[in-house]
Write an enzyme that holds these catalytic residues in place. Structure first.
Site, PDB file in Angstrom:
ATOM      1  N   HIS A  97      47.925 -28.449 148.034  1.00  0.00           N
ATOM      2  CA  HIS A  97      48.613 -28.566 149.326  1.00  0.00           C
ATOM      3  C   HIS A  97      50.059 -28.090 149.157  1.00  0.00           C
ATOM      4  O   HIS A  97      50.678 -28.319 148.122  1.00  0.00           O
ATOM      5  CB  HIS A  97      48.566 -30.019 149.807  1.00  0.00           C
ATOM      6  CG  HIS A  97      49.057 -30.177 151.207  1.00  0.00           C
ATOM      7  ND1 HIS A  97      50.394 -30.176 151.521  1.00  0.00           N
ATOM      8  CD2 HIS A  97      48.389 -30.290 152.381  1.00  0.00           C
ATOM      9  CE1 HIS A  97      50.523 -30.298 152.840  1.00  0.00           C
ATOM     10  NE2 HIS A  97      49.327 -30.371 153.385  1.00  0.00           N
ATOM     11  N   GLU A 167      46.676 -22.860 155.106  1.00  0.00           N
ATOM     12  CA  GLU A 167      47.740 -23.621 155.759  1.00  0.00           C
ATOM     13  C   GLU A 167      49.062 -22.877 155.579  1.00  0.00           C
ATOM     14  O   GLU A 167      49.753 -23.085 154.572  1.00  0.00           O
ATOM     15  CB  GLU A 167      47.881 -24.995 155.109  1.00  0.00           C
ATOM     16  CG  GLU A 167      46.741 -25.933 155.352  1.00  0.00           C
ATOM     17  CD  GLU A 167      47.240 -27.373 155.396  1.00  0.00           C
ATOM     18  OE1 GLU A 167      46.950 -28.056 156.370  1.00  0.00           O
ATOM     19  OE2 GLU A 167      47.945 -27.794 154.472  1.00  0.00           O
TER      20      GLU A 167
HETATM   21  P1  PGA Z   1      50.200 -31.296 160.250  1.00  0.00           P
HETATM   22  O1  PGA Z   1      49.879 -31.331 158.689  1.00  0.00           O
HETATM   23  O2  PGA Z   1      48.873 -31.257 160.962  1.00  0.00           O
HETATM   24  O3  PGA Z   1      50.944 -32.574 160.510  1.00  0.00           O
HETATM   25  O4  PGA Z   1      51.013 -30.068 160.500  1.00  0.00           O
HETATM   26  C1  PGA Z   1      48.858 -30.560 158.151  1.00  0.00           C
HETATM   27  C2  PGA Z   1      48.867 -30.680 156.653  1.00  0.00           C
HETATM   28  O5  PGA Z   1      49.947 -30.673 156.045  1.00  0.00           O
HETATM   29  O6  PGA Z   1      47.832 -30.790 156.012  1.00  0.00           O
END
Ligand code: PGA
Length: 254
Positions: A97, A167
């Site tokens: 992440h 992401e």
């Molecule tokens: P968010 O976080 O939906 O609050 O933007 C997503 C993540 O960091 O996995």
């Protein structure tokens, strides 16, 4: 590949175990309406047991961890290793992440964690994504490097347990209007599939689910999911708001 996958990443929330239990209990009650969506809830380590006890009979919700330590032995103060996670009932682990990469997880560490977890039978959600975008399209190189570093020479038997969550860092933790646009996501998901096909072979690409995460809410989830060419979503803050989150899931179910 049929079922859709939603990952709830609770990060360091909520502020107490009582509230964690309330949230998961409510989500669990609604899960009979989740249709073809499977949900993985990733609470902070200290709430894993309580969350596990609420979902122990669920066919729709399973437990995930936000990270894992894969070194040998037990003398690793402050870490939470594979055996402990298994005992707690964890089936999925988030690896790489951006908030972990920011702290200390290099591509090398991400790979070690990923292989270590896959070897032990976990399903791995490998998170990748560029920090920012520029007019030269450098983000493609960044995503490519992260994926290549992780999955090059990955034994084929592990591929079915690998999920790639795209992401982009610039879209995480922002407002819902700053989430990725569906057409941008569509491009990236094709790019990732091509890359996986080049690295692992064309037969393997359909075994890997691709997810999107970054400021997903009940208001943008359906469009992102349907037009973005992904198999599911990774949801942070919105996954703690039970009403919004369960509505989000119902919107994307078949
Ligand atoms: P968010 O976080 O939906 O609050 O933007 C997503 C993540 O960091 O996995």
């Amino acid at each position: 590949m049929s079922n859709k996958l939603i990952i709830a990443n609770w990060k360091m929330n909520p502020a107490s175990v009582e509230v964690a239990k309330e949230i998961i209990t409510e989500i669990n009650k609604e899960s009979k309406h989740f249709g073809d969506v499977n949900l993985v809830v990733c609470p902070p380590f200290v709430y894993l047991n309580e969350v596990a006890s609420v979902i122990s009979n669920s066919k729709k919700i399973v437990l995930g961890a936000q990270d894992v330590f894969v070194g040998e032995g037990v003398s690793h103060t402050g870490e939470v290793g594979i055996k402990l996670l298994k005992k707690a009932g964890v089936e999925y682990v988030l690896i790489g992440h951006s908030e972990r990469r920011e702290l200390l997880d290099t591509d090398q560490i991400v790979k070690e964690k990923m292989i270590g977890a896959l070897k032990e039978g976990f399903k791995v959600i490998l998170c990748v994504g560029e920090k920012e975008r520029n007019e030269h399209g450098d983000h493609y190189h960044e995503i490519k490097k992260q994926i290549e570093d992780a999955i090059t020479k990955l034994p084929k038997k592990y591929i079915k347990n690998l999920i790639i969550a795209y992401e982009p860092v610039w879209a995480v933790g922002r407002t819902e209007s700053e989430a990725i646009k569906p057409d941008q996501l569509h491009e990236i998901s094709i790019f990732i599939k091509r890359l996986v096909s080049d690295i692992c072979g064309p037969k393997e690409v359909d075994k890997i689910k691709i997810l999107y995460g970054g400021s997903v809410t009940k208001n943008n989830a359906k469009e992102i999911f349907e037009k973005g060419n992904v198999d599911g979503l990774l949801v942070g803050r919105e996954s703690l708001k039970v009403k919004n989150f369960t509505e989000l899931i119902k919107q994307i179910k078949g």
